[in-house]
Motif scaffolding. Structure first.
Motif, PDB file in Angstrom:
ATOM      1  N   TYR A 161      -5.044  -0.912  -3.157  1.00 11.36           N
ATOM      2  CA  TYR A 161      -5.272  -0.003  -2.372  1.00 11.36           C
ATOM      3  C   TYR A 161      -3.861   0.944  -2.294  1.00 11.36           C
ATOM      4  O   TYR A 161      -2.805   0.442  -2.762  1.00 11.36           O
ATOM      5  CB  TYR A 161      -5.616  -0.460  -0.925  1.00 11.36           C
ATOM      6  CG  TYR A 161      -5.160  -1.357  -0.571  1.00 11.36           C
ATOM      7  CD1 TYR A 161      -3.648  -1.827  -0.462  1.00 11.36           C
ATOM      8  CD2 TYR A 161      -5.879  -2.555   0.022  1.00 11.36           C
ATOM      9  CE1 TYR A 161      -3.112  -2.722   0.219  1.00 11.36           C
ATOM     10  CE2 TYR A 161      -5.102  -3.676   0.337  1.00 11.36           C
ATOM     11  CZ  TYR A 161      -3.627  -3.879   0.620  1.00 11.36           C
ATOM     12  OH  TYR A 161      -3.364  -5.021   1.096  1.00 11.36           O
ATOM     13  N   SER A 219       0.791  -1.261  -0.022  1.00 14.99           N
ATOM     14  CA  SER A 219       0.117  -0.139   0.074  1.00 14.99           C
ATOM     15  C   SER A 219       0.683   1.168  -0.012  1.00 14.99           C
ATOM     16  O   SER A 219       0.175   2.421  -0.209  1.00 14.99           O
ATOM     17  CB  SER A 219      -1.013   0.143   1.086  1.00 14.99           C
ATOM     18  OG  SER A 219      -0.158   0.045   2.611  1.00 14.99           O
ATOM     19  N   MET A 249     -13.751   2.495  -3.198  1.00 15.64           N
ATOM     20  CA  MET A 249     -13.415   2.180  -2.122  1.00 15.64           C
ATOM     21  C   MET A 249     -14.592   2.147  -1.040  1.00 15.64           C
ATOM     22  O   MET A 249     -15.568   2.863  -1.558  1.00 15.64           O
ATOM     23  CB  MET A 249     -12.122   2.983  -1.484  1.00 15.64           C
ATOM     24  CG  MET A 249     -10.912   2.903  -2.225  1.00 15.64           C
ATOM     25  SD  MET A 249      -9.781   1.372  -2.110  1.00 15.64           S
ATOM     26  CE  MET A 249      -9.366   1.411  -0.246  1.00 15.64           C
ATOM     27  N   ALA A 252      -5.431   6.048  -0.077  1.00 14.49           N
ATOM     28  CA  ALA A 252      -6.795   5.806  -0.229  1.00 14.49           C
ATOM     29  C   ALA A 252      -7.446   5.486   1.132  1.00 14.49           C
ATOM     30  O   ALA A 252      -8.543   5.938   1.628  1.00 14.49           O
ATOM     31  CB  ALA A 252      -7.153   4.579  -1.143  1.00 14.49           C
ATOM     32  N   ASN A 256      -5.908   0.545   8.490  1.00 14.67           N
ATOM     33  CA  ASN A 256      -5.941  -0.407   7.585  1.00 14.67           C
ATOM     34  C   ASN A 256      -6.302  -1.793   7.974  1.00 14.67           C
ATOM     35  O   ASN A 256      -5.376  -2.581   8.939  1.00 14.67           O
ATOM     36  CB  ASN A 256      -4.469  -0.718   6.880  1.00 14.67           C
ATOM     37  CG  ASN A 256      -4.373  -1.497   5.872  1.00 14.67           C
ATOM     38  OD1 ASN A 256      -5.262  -2.072   5.422  1.00 14.67           O
ATOM     39  ND2 ASN A 256      -3.138  -1.756   4.980  1.00 14.67           N
ATOM     40  N   ALA A 266     -11.043  -1.913   0.223  1.00 16.57           N
ATOM     41  CA  ALA A 266     -11.240  -1.996  -0.929  1.00 16.57           C
ATOM     42  C   ALA A 266     -12.182  -3.104  -1.396  1.00 16.57           C
ATOM     43  O   ALA A 266     -12.491  -3.176  -2.764  1.00 16.57           O
ATOM     44  CB  ALA A 266      -9.847  -2.194  -1.761  1.00 16.57           C
TER      45      ALA A 266
END
Length: 402
Positions: free
Chosen positions: A144, A126, A360, A148, A253, A275
């Motif tokens: 991702y 990421s 997303m 994002a 995350n 995502a």
């Protein structure tokens, strides 16, 4: 605008209107993952199985193409990863590298991929530099980015009143990047960052770091970490009475395997950006059912869904290019299709910086009483449109963007 549409029926059979692949076409895929670390549950063997599913689905319509898969454990060490990649490229004729998390590994291998003119499908990495400052014509960041995650969660939490933040950050490239991206988003939305503390990766005892976060009096304690570190942070925050209270946790995350490991009682109410969710629609459910049948009932994470989707699209691009030999040309073919309808991510396209655009989802973990079945863990609060979900390519710092 013309879109390439993939229509799915049960068992995710592909009905693709494409040219036949020459019988001599051969592709070799190398899945580079961590099999025994704090991120192994969210990528690991699941990414290998997702790649196998992509190969099977491609070959149903293209039986003349030979696709071979190899995999290796990089042990979370960039030097081990680069050694594996060089061996694969120089001696084993691997054409495409898949997965590649965590960020220190992905950042270490991306230049090798460019030098060898191969392809890197960064389906689980990421760090925003992969499609920003370190972008190249051979790397595609599929699933991702830290931007994002930060954009989706940071804006939403500030909007709901969480206007003071304290970061508890994993002390490596990924954590630093995620902290910076989120802090910038929070400040732009009118919030304040009161401080940060950085913890070692895979630290068993996080109590001292959590107490520093608690002492900050920030309304939001933001977890800029992943996998086992996120799980331990949330569990210990509950054990030490950091939450519930006047402060809230923001998991920047989060993966469905994290929620499963913690249980809904501990994870309930967490807000985050993702995502992919297995229960979004008919196509995601069909894929996830097949995946779970190979993974002892586990549903796929967003990273594992990215492994499937990115590899399937790569194989289709090889078919159009006629050969996997020129990696930059194959990536160009992935870009040239423009917007298309992906079975797992919906409306999708690959941009010239190698970053992929798709929707997303701002998400919240359900309470135990809201969950109706195994792995029924998420409430989708908002779909973030594909044009808004990722950083505009002109702002990424990628030298390929004109």
């Amino acid at each position: 605008m013309r879109m390439r549409t993939w229509k799915f029926v049960p068992m995710l059979a592909l009905f693709l209107v494409v040219h036949e692949v020459p019988a001599a076409t051969k592709v070799k895929v190398g899945v580079l993952v961590s099999m025994s670390s704090f991120i192994s549950d969210l990528t690991g063997q699941g990414s290998v199985e997702a790649a196998k599913l992509a190969i099977e689905d491609f070959r149903k319509r293209h039986p003349g193409t030979t696709v071979e898969l190899v995999s290796a454990d990089h042990q979370n060490k960039p030097d081990v990863a680069t050694g594996i990649v060089r061996e694969w490229f120089d001696r084993e004729s691997v054409d495409v590298l898949l997965d590649g998390a965590p960020s220190p590994v992905s950042l270490a291998v991306t230049d090798i991929v460019k030098d060898k003119n191969k392809v890197f499908l960064a389906s689980s990495a990421s760090h925003s530099d992969l499609s920003g400052k370190k972008c190249n014509p051979n790397t595609v960041q599929w699933t991702y980015t830290n931007w994002a995650f930060a954009n989706g969660t940071g804006k939403a939490v500030v909007r709901q009143g969480g206007n003071t933040w304290f970061f508890m950050t994993a002390d490596y490239a990924y954590g630093h990047s995620l902290e910076k991206e989120t802090a910038d988003t929070v400040k732009a939305a009118g919030g304040k960052v009161l401080g940060t503390v950085r913890h070692p990766v895979s630290a068993a005892d996080l109590s001292s770091f959590l107490l520093q976060a608690q002492a900050s009096k920030a309304k939001v304690i933001a977890l800029a970490n992943a996998g086992g570190d996120t799980i331990n942070s949330i569990k210990q925050a509950a054990e030490f009475g950091v939450v519930p209270g006047k402060q809230n946790l923001a998991a920047l995350n989060l993966y469905i395997t994290d929620v499963h490991a913690m249980g809904l009682k501990t994870a309930q109410g967490l807000m985050f950006t993702t995502a992919f969710y297995w229960d979004l629609n008919e196509s995601t459910r069909a894929f996830s059912k097949r995946f779970a049948s190979r993974m002892n009932g586990k549903m796929p994470t967003q990273a594992q869904a990215g492994a499937y989707s990115s590899l399937l699209n790569y194989l289709l691009a090889v078919e159009r290019a006629g050969s996997p030999g020129n990696g930059a040309r194959v990536v160009a073919e992935m870009r040239n299709v423009g917007w298309f309808e992906d079975p797992l991510f919906g409306r999708t396209r690959v941009q010239e910086n190698g970053g992929v655009q798709h929707a997303m989802y701002l998400t919240q973990v359900k309470t135990p009483s809201e969950s109706r079945a195994p792995w029924d863990y998420y409430k989708i609060l908002q779909k973030i449109p594909e044009e808004l979900a990722f950083q505009p390519k002109e702002q990424t710092g990628c030298p390929l963007v004109k």
